[in-house]
Design an enzyme around this catalytic site. Structure first.
Site, PDB file in Angstrom:
ATOM      1  N   ASP A   1       0.851  -1.187   0.000  1.00  0.00           N
ATOM      2  CA  ASP A   1       0.000   0.000   0.000  1.00  0.00           C
ATOM      3  C   ASP A   1       0.891   1.242   0.000  1.00  0.00           C
ATOM      4  OD1 ASP A   1      -3.006   0.944   0.691  1.00  0.00           O
ATOM      5  OD2 ASP A   1      -1.556   2.240   1.700  1.00  0.00           O
ATOM      6  N   ILE A   2       0.554   2.204  -0.851  1.00  0.00           N
ATOM      7  CA  ILE A   2       1.334   3.432  -0.944  1.00  0.00           C
ATOM      8  C   ILE A   2       1.016   4.323   0.260  1.00  0.00           C
ATOM      9  CG2 ILE A   2       1.840   5.460  -2.349  1.00  0.00           C
ATOM     10  CD1 ILE A   2       0.893   3.870  -4.787  1.00  0.00           C
TER      11      ILE A   2
ATOM     12  N   ASN B   1      -2.543  12.590  -3.713  1.00  0.00           N
ATOM     13  CA  ASN B   1      -3.533  12.886  -4.749  1.00  0.00           C
ATOM     14  C   ASN B   1      -4.141  14.263  -4.546  1.00  0.00           C
ATOM     15  OD1 ASN B   1      -3.531  10.770  -6.563  1.00  0.00           O
ATOM     16  ND2 ASN B   1      -5.042   9.571  -5.450  1.00  0.00           N
TER      17      ASN B   1
ATOM     18  N   ASP C   1      -2.041   8.784 -10.582  1.00  0.00           N
ATOM     19  CA  ASP C   1      -2.039   7.647 -11.506  1.00  0.00           C
ATOM     20  C   ASP C   1      -0.633   7.347 -11.997  1.00  0.00           C
ATOM     21  OD1 ASP C   1      -4.750   7.467 -11.216  1.00  0.00           O
ATOM     22  OD2 ASP C   1      -5.242   8.407 -13.134  1.00  0.00           O
TER      23      ASP C   1
ATOM     24  N   GLU D   1      -5.089   1.996  -4.175  1.00  0.00           N
ATOM     25  CA  GLU D   1      -3.626   2.132  -4.277  1.00  0.00           C
ATOM     26  C   GLU D   1      -2.907   0.881  -3.787  1.00  0.00           C
ATOM     27  OE1 GLU D   1      -4.687   3.956  -0.214  1.00  0.00           O
ATOM     28  OE2 GLU D   1      -5.598   3.639  -2.187  1.00  0.00           O
TER      29      GLU D   1
END
Length: 357
Positions: free
Chosen positions: A222-223, A230, A239, A265
């Site tokens: 997971d980012i 974002n 993206d 994500e």
């Protein structure tokens, strides 16, 4: 996090393998349509869903241009967007394949009819020569007639063979086209990784092998702070980051492993024939590689803040449900997030964390 919503959706009976990802894109599409005062018709929704999915650069460029120039999304504009960028994509492949197959089947039917007619003609001609032999015709004449008839038969057979060979090549092209369409149906549009449909199929096959004693491990990535990234830099840059993470994941796992988009994500990798230690080592390589990445905004060349990821790792236990494996992996990922992020946590640390808590 997306992993929890995905698990809840599965428990609630949703069968769509890309539910979380589709829901995320759909939400963004609906919000933008509301902002632009665009009626939420199926055609308009299809346009904006594809826009946020990032699968068509020409559509994205067209919409961005309209937005940049403050052009209204009136009925005519919306209809033109759908007819230009969506409708042809939806129908072209199926229509083209159907028409080509229909043509090929007609040609094959014609070839077979010709072959049957030629065969009957040849039998009749040989029968006539036989009748002439019984009537006392000169053998030399009969031999010449037979030779001529065989030569004509060989010529017809050569033409038929060439025709069949040409149609076989056309069938190979159609088969390749259908194969590519199937591959697209198993691929996440944004990242190019396997989608949930392909992931589920791979997991089922890997589970069968693992139940015979081969190790099987999974890592869930997971980012970190992706929502704020974002919000600060926009979804198009987000993206771009997600594509970069997908590329690193694809490059760092082994050839036999499957990297996939899990939802939002979150990315996942399934590692057959890998125990917990091996999977953790690969996860650490991925974490370090992502931490070392430099990210540049394409439109301006601006250097963006570095990105880190948290990764949970778990190993399959013989006979358990795959959902249990993913759930442990997800809990390990949460532990990594709670422990400061930018780290790898394995399921072996879950019990220690529970005891310490």
């Amino acid at each position: 996090m997306a992993a929890n919503s995905t698990r809840q959706a599965m428990d609630s009976g949703f069968d769509d393998p890309d539910h979380d990802y589709a829901a995320s894109i759909a939400g963004r599409a609906m919000r933008s349509m509301a902002e632009q005062r665009i009626p939420p018709t199926p055609a308009n929704f299809a346009v904006w869903f594809r826009y946020f999915a990032g699968s068509q650069d020409d559509l994205r460029n067209a919409v961005d241009l309209l937005i940049d120039h403050n052009r209204p999304f009136d009925a005519g504009t919306n209809r033109n967007l759908f007819e230009t960028y969506v409708a042809p994509q939806v129908s072209a492949v199926a229509l083209n394949t159907s028409e080509r197959l229909h043509t090929l089947m007609g040609a094959a039917k014609g070839f077979l009819a010709t072959a049957i007619a030629d065969n009957q003609s040849q039998i009749q001609a040989i029968s006539e020569v036989t009748d002439q032999g019984n009537a006392g015709v000169d053998p030399k004449v009969l031999v010449g007639q037979l030779m001529n008839e065989l030569a004509r038969a060989a010529t017809r057979a050569t033409r038929l063979e060439a025709g069949f060979a040409e149609k076989t090549r056309e069938l190979d092209v159609i088969r390749d086209s259908l194969s590519k369409s199937e591959e697209r149906a198993r691929t996440d549009m944004l990242t190019g990784l396997a989608n949930r449909r392909a992931l589920d199929e791979f997991l089922r096959q890997a589970q069968t092998t693992a139940d015979w004693g081969e190790p099987l491990s999974v890592l869930l990535l997971d980012i970190d702070h992706f929502k704020s990234f974002n919000d600060n830099f926009g979804h198009s840059v987000g993206d771009q980051v997600l594509r970069l993470m997908a590329r690193v994941l694809r490059e760092k796992v082994r050839q036999q492993d499957l990297p996939a988009r899990y939802g939002g994500e979150e990315l996942i990798a399934v590692l057959p024939d890998a125990d917990l230690a091996i999977c953790a080592e690969i996860a650490e390589v991925i974490r370090r590689a992502i931490a070392e990445c430099t990210i540049t905004r394409r439109s301006t060349g601006e250097m963006l803040p570095s990105i880190s990821v948290s990764i949970g790792v778990a190993q399959y236990r013989t006979g358990e449900a795959i959902t249990d494996l993913i759930e442990r992996c997800d809990r390990a990922l949460y532990l990594a997030k709670g422990g400061g992020r930018n780290r790898v946590v394995t399921e072996s640390e879950l019990d220690r964390a529970a005891a310490a808590g």
